[in-house]
Motif scaffolding. Structure first.
Motif, PDB file in Angstrom:
ATOM      1  N   ASN A 119       0.832  -1.202   0.000  1.00 34.94           N
ATOM      2  CA  ASN A 119       0.000   0.000   0.000  1.00 34.94           C
ATOM      3  C   ASN A 119       0.867   1.254   0.000  1.00 34.94           C
ATOM      4  OD1 ASN A 119       0.429  -1.058   2.850  1.00 34.94           O
ATOM      5  ND2 ASN A 119      -0.179   1.072   3.267  1.00 34.94           N
ATOM      6  N   ALA A 120       0.352   2.303  -0.625  1.00 30.57           N
ATOM      7  CA  ALA A 120       1.075   3.571  -0.698  1.00 30.57           C
ATOM      8  C   ALA A 120       1.029   4.282   0.651  1.00 30.57           C
ATOM      9  CB  ALA A 120       0.468   4.455  -1.778  1.00 30.57           C
ATOM     10  N   THR A 121       2.120   4.931   0.989  1.00 30.26           N
ATOM     11  CA  THR A 121       2.146   5.711   2.229  1.00 30.26           C
ATOM     12  C   THR A 121       1.191   6.896   2.140  1.00 30.26           C
ATOM     13  OG1 THR A 121       4.464   5.092   2.499  1.00 30.26           O
ATOM     14  CG2 THR A 121       3.651   6.918   3.844  1.00 30.26           C
ATOM     15  N   PHE A 122       1.107   7.487   0.955  1.00 30.12           N
ATOM     16  CA  PHE A 122       0.233   8.644   0.756  1.00 30.12           C
ATOM     17  C   PHE A 122      -0.687   8.368  -0.436  1.00 30.12           C
ATOM     18  CE2 PHE A 122       4.370  10.147   2.343  1.00 30.12           C
ATOM     19  CZ  PHE A 122       3.964  10.593   3.596  1.00 30.12           C
ATOM     20  N   PRO A 123      -1.750   7.587  -0.249  1.00 33.75           N
ATOM     21  CA  PRO A 123      -2.643   7.259  -1.362  1.00 33.75           C
ATOM     22  C   PRO A 123      -3.451   8.469  -1.817  1.00 33.75           C
ATOM     23  CG  PRO A 123      -3.556   6.467   0.696  1.00 33.75           C
ATOM     24  CD  PRO A 123      -2.188   6.990   1.020  1.00 33.75           C
ATOM     25  N   SER A 124      -4.103   8.305  -2.958  1.00 40.00           N
ATOM     26  CA  SER A 124      -4.912   9.379  -3.530  1.00 40.00           C
ATOM     27  C   SER A 124      -6.096   9.706  -2.628  1.00 40.00           C
ATOM     28  CB  SER A 124      -5.417   8.955  -4.913  1.00 40.00           C
ATOM     29  OG  SER A 124      -6.389   9.861  -5.391  1.00 40.00           O
ATOM     30  N   LEU A 125      -6.513  10.969  -2.675  1.00 39.36           N
ATOM     31  CA  LEU A 125      -7.687  11.394  -1.914  1.00 39.36           C
ATOM     32  C   LEU A 125      -8.983  11.164  -2.680  1.00 39.36           C
ATOM     33  CD1 LEU A 125      -6.428  14.732  -0.314  1.00 39.36           C
ATOM     34  CD2 LEU A 125      -6.899  12.565   0.846  1.00 39.36           C
ATOM     35  N   GLY A 466      -1.769   3.326  -4.658  1.00 41.84           N
ATOM     36  CA  GLY A 466      -1.418   4.679  -5.056  1.00 41.84           C
ATOM     37  C   GLY A 466      -1.417   4.948  -6.541  1.00 41.84           C
ATOM     38  N   VAL A 467      -2.138   4.136  -7.344  1.00 40.33           N
ATOM     39  CA  VAL A 467      -2.188   4.376  -8.790  1.00 40.33           C
ATOM     40  C   VAL A 467      -3.616   4.687  -9.207  1.00 40.33           C
ATOM     41  CG1 VAL A 467      -0.193   2.914  -9.237  1.00 40.33           C
ATOM     42  CG2 VAL A 467      -2.476   1.917  -9.336  1.00 40.33           C
ATOM     43  N   ASP A 468      -3.749   5.393 -10.327  1.00 34.97           N
ATOM     44  CA  ASP A 468      -5.056   5.854 -10.785  1.00 34.97           C
ATOM     45  C   ASP A 468      -5.757   4.868 -11.708  1.00 34.97           C
ATOM     46  OD1 ASP A 468      -4.794   8.258  -9.396  1.00 34.97           O
ATOM     47  OD2 ASP A 468      -3.693   9.187 -11.053  1.00 34.97           O
ATOM     48  N   ASP A 469      -5.021   3.907 -12.242  1.00 31.62           N
ATOM     49  CA  ASP A 469      -5.580   2.937 -13.178  1.00 31.62           C
ATOM     50  C   ASP A 469      -5.000   1.575 -12.813  1.00 31.62           C
ATOM     51  OD1 ASP A 469      -5.847   1.184 -15.476  1.00 31.62           O
ATOM     52  OD2 ASP A 469      -6.290   2.942 -16.707  1.00 31.62           O
ATOM     53  N   PRO A 470      -5.824   0.539 -12.684  1.00 25.46           N
ATOM     54  CA  PRO A 470      -5.282  -0.779 -12.326  1.00 25.46           C
ATOM     55  C   PRO A 470      -4.157  -1.252 -13.232  1.00 25.46           C
ATOM     56  CG  PRO A 470      -7.660  -0.806 -12.120  1.00 25.46           C
ATOM     57  CD  PRO A 470      -7.300   0.526 -12.735  1.00 25.46           C
ATOM     58  N   ARG A 471      -4.169  -0.825 -14.496  1.00 19.79           N
ATOM     59  CA  ARG A 471      -3.091  -1.245 -15.393  1.00 19.79           C
ATOM     60  C   ARG A 471      -1.789  -0.478 -15.131  1.00 19.79           C
ATOM     61  NH1 ARG A 471      -7.403  -1.691 -19.245  1.00 19.79           N
ATOM     62  NH2 ARG A 471      -7.782  -3.880 -19.787  1.00 19.79           N
ATOM     63  N   GLN A 472      -1.828   0.472 -14.223  1.00 18.76           N
ATOM     64  CA  GLN A 472      -0.598   1.134 -13.798  1.00 18.76           C
ATOM     65  C   GLN A 472       0.095   0.374 -12.666  1.00 18.76           C
ATOM     66  OE1 GLN A 472      -1.744   5.123 -12.754  1.00 18.76           O
ATOM     67  NE2 GLN A 472      -2.161   5.730 -14.872  1.00 18.76           N
ATOM     68  N   LEU A 473      -0.521  -0.699 -12.205  1.00 21.15           N
ATOM     69  CA  LEU A 473       0.131  -1.532 -11.199  1.00 21.15           C
ATOM     70  C   LEU A 473       1.421  -2.109 -11.770  1.00 21.15           C
ATOM     71  CD1 LEU A 473      -2.969  -3.408  -9.739  1.00 21.15           C
ATOM     72  CD2 LEU A 473      -1.486  -1.829  -8.478  1.00 21.15           C
ATOM     73  N   ARG A 474       2.476  -2.067 -10.980  1.00 22.64           N
ATOM     74  CA  ARG A 474       3.772  -2.575 -11.391  1.00 22.64           C
ATOM     75  C   ARG A 474       4.250  -3.618 -10.385  1.00 22.64           C
ATOM     76  NH1 ARG A 474       2.127  -0.420 -15.176  1.00 22.64           N
ATOM     77  NH2 ARG A 474       3.120   1.087 -16.580  1.00 22.64           N
ATOM     78  N   ARG A 475       5.343  -4.244 -10.716  1.00 20.87           N
ATOM     79  CA  ARG A 475       5.822  -5.332  -9.867  1.00 20.87           C
ATOM     80  C   ARG A 475       6.252  -4.861  -8.484  1.00 20.87           C
ATOM     81  NH1 ARG A 475       8.956  -8.919 -14.557  1.00 20.87           N
ATOM     82  NH2 ARG A 475       7.066  -9.181 -15.809  1.00 20.87           N
ATOM     83  N   GLU A 476       6.648  -3.607  -8.371  1.00 24.91           N
ATOM     84  CA  GLU A 476       7.014  -3.115  -7.046  1.00 24.91           C
ATOM     85  C   GLU A 476       5.801  -2.955  -6.136  1.00 24.91           C
ATOM     86  OE1 GLU A 476       7.105   0.592  -9.805  1.00 24.91           O
ATOM     87  OE2 GLU A 476       7.662  -1.538  -9.897  1.00 24.91           O
TER      88      GLU A 476
END
Length: 507
Positions: A119-125, A466-476
């Protein structure tokens, strides 16, 4: 009726009951005596010969054991191929019920191979979860396909599943905005009934587009392609249920309608060859892809279970030699650990790479060859929950297909009767009496809810990362527990990310 008459009636009634009881006991004794003689004289089963009659209980318990374990003895996360927790999630998602759970996870997070998301430390609002943008498949085709859903219905042929099940899937796919794959059994009216987008699969027997000799009939292929609902064509090389072998449909399932669609005799088992006769080299595969694409004008790719990873290098080399325009528009990577079709255990358990290994290999090989942007990747194989789908997107898939997930959405209870024509849920059977229990309208709604809830929760995972589109998910964004018990990012296990760029190793 006076007291004397009533007494006489009761005496007569009791006498009849007594006679019936004596007859039943005598009949049972006779049957047991016959079974005793049969068991003690037969030589095929040692248990029955040593323990006549009683030994038969073993077979009854063996048959019923799978049902007792499923409902009474197995823990929520113990069963295979899908445990109760997975099935329950799908059931509730399909019914559009609340899938939240209190008091903490029941999932053991310690075993090696366990997937976790970072999970992102600072996710989107943004209050709503991220949604995936449409993706175009085959942009250079005469009729490219803009696919709106990242989660779609995998190949299940009419014949392997019932007509009412196909109609339910078609209804649900249209409402959910996803595609459905015909499987190798050809295109039927049931597929078209709901108005869904269709991926037509060309199996090794070419059912639905074959001539009398079993070869590709170009006129029939053009006829299929002329239907606006048919959006893409998939050439099946192999499937997860039986890598290296063709499909099998038992004779009991080959009805008159199925025989007509497939172009085979009614009441005879449908046996597909182990490969396409005209495809025995990588070059021939690309030739066949090009032939189908030219004839149809629509995106064309192929499906396989990866066995030898080196073959991917050969494929990419041949594409580069011919030119990028010769590449398939998509590749479906299926997992080698079984599927909806029944198959020998030796194939399901031991042949073909599982999706956890084959998907990153395929993505990275295409990326290293500069073909990742040209070829879409579809992942398939036991990916039925949002976490499964999100994992595949992190690794590099563009789309995820599921078959058994949608069977659960239709009401499958995992009774393991798919090849016996006795499916209690009316899904994997051609028995009209059993099909009667499956309402394609109601189950279509469940298919719709299942897709929508999977996509919704994949978006929630992406939002948390912390991404805006599921396809922006990366291996990290995804970690895997190692044998030491410590988790590591997928970008460390597979350093090349899905865009072909080198991902820095974790410190």
């Amino acid at each position: 009726m006076d007291a004397a008459s009533l007494a006489q009636f009761l005496v007569t009634f009791l006498a009849v009951l007594s006679a019936l009881f004596v007859f039943a006991v005598g009949l049972c004794a006779l049957v047991l005596a016959i079974l005793f003689v049969v068991d003690i004289r037969q030589t095929q089963h040692a248990i029955r010969r040593n323990f006549p009659v009683i030994g038969r209980l073993r077979y009854a318990f063996e048959h019923l054991g799978v049902f007792f374990r499923q409902y009474f003895f197995a823990m929520d996360r113990e069963e295979m191929p899908f445990n109760r927790a997975q099935r329950t999630w799908v059931y509730r998602a399909a019914k559009n019920l609340d899938n939240t759970q209190p008091f903490g996870s029941t999932r053991d997070l310690r075993p090696a191979g366990t997937i976790l998301f970072a999970n992102a430390t600072f996710p989107s609002l943004q209050p709503s979860p991220a949604r995936a943008a449409p993706v175009v498949v085959g942009p250079d085709c005469a009729e490219p396909y803009e696919a709106g859903s990242l989660f779609n219905i995998s190949a299940m042929s009419y014949g392997a599943i019932s007509g009412v099940a196909v109609r339910a899937l078609s209804n649900g796919a249209r409402m959910a905005g996803c595609w459905m794959n015909t499987g190798e059994g050809g295109l039927s009216g049931h597929h078209l009934a709901g108005g869904a987008d269709i991926v037509f699969q060309i199996g090794t027997a070419k059912y639905g587009v074959r001539d009398a000799a079993g070869r590709l009939d170009e006129a029939r292929l053009r006829g299929i392609a002329a239907n606006p609902q048919v959006r893409m064509f998939e050439i099946k090389l192999s499937q997860g249920a039986k890598p290296g072998k063709g499909g099998i449909l038992p004779a009991a399932k080959v009805s008159a309608e199925i025989a007509a669609i497939r172009g085979i005799p009614m009441g005879e088992a449908s046996l597909s060859p182990s490969r396409h006769p005209e495809i025995d080299t990588t070059g021939h595969l690309l030739d066949f892809v090009d032939r189908v694409r030219r004839l149809t004008g629509k995106p064309t790719g192929f499906k396989l279970v990866l066995g030898n990873p080196d073959w991917l290098d050969e494929l990419c080399s041949e594409i580069r030699r011919r030119g990028v325009e010769s590449a398939p528009d998509f590749i479906t990577i299926d997992s080698g650990d079984g599927g909806t079709g029944a198959a020998p255990l030796s194939l399901m358990d031991y042949v073909g790479l599982p999706i956890q290994e084959s998907l990153p290999l395929a993505v990275d090989t295409l990326a290293a060859s500069g073909l990742r942007g040209r070829i879409r990747i579809i992942a398939s194989g036991k990916l039925i929950t949002p976490a499964d789908v999100a994992w595949a997107l992190c690794v590099g898939a563009d789309f995820v297909n599921s078959a058994r997930g949608f069977m659960f959405a239709l009401g499958c209870i995992q009774s393991m009767q798919c090849n016996k024509n006795t499916c209690a849920a009316g899904i994997a059977t051609q028995n009209p009496r059993l099909q009667r229990g499956l309402d394609p309208v109601d189950k279509g709604e469940r298919v719709r809810h299942y897709v929508e809830n999977v996509v919704q929760e994949v978006g929630i995972i992406a939002h948390a990362c912390g991404v805006d589109d599921p396809r922006q998910l990366r291996r990290e964004h995804c970690r895997i527990v190692s044998g030491s018990g410590r988790s590591m990012p997928l970008s460390e296990l597979y350093p090349a990310d899905k865009d072909g760029l080198t991902t820095p190793r974790a410190a």
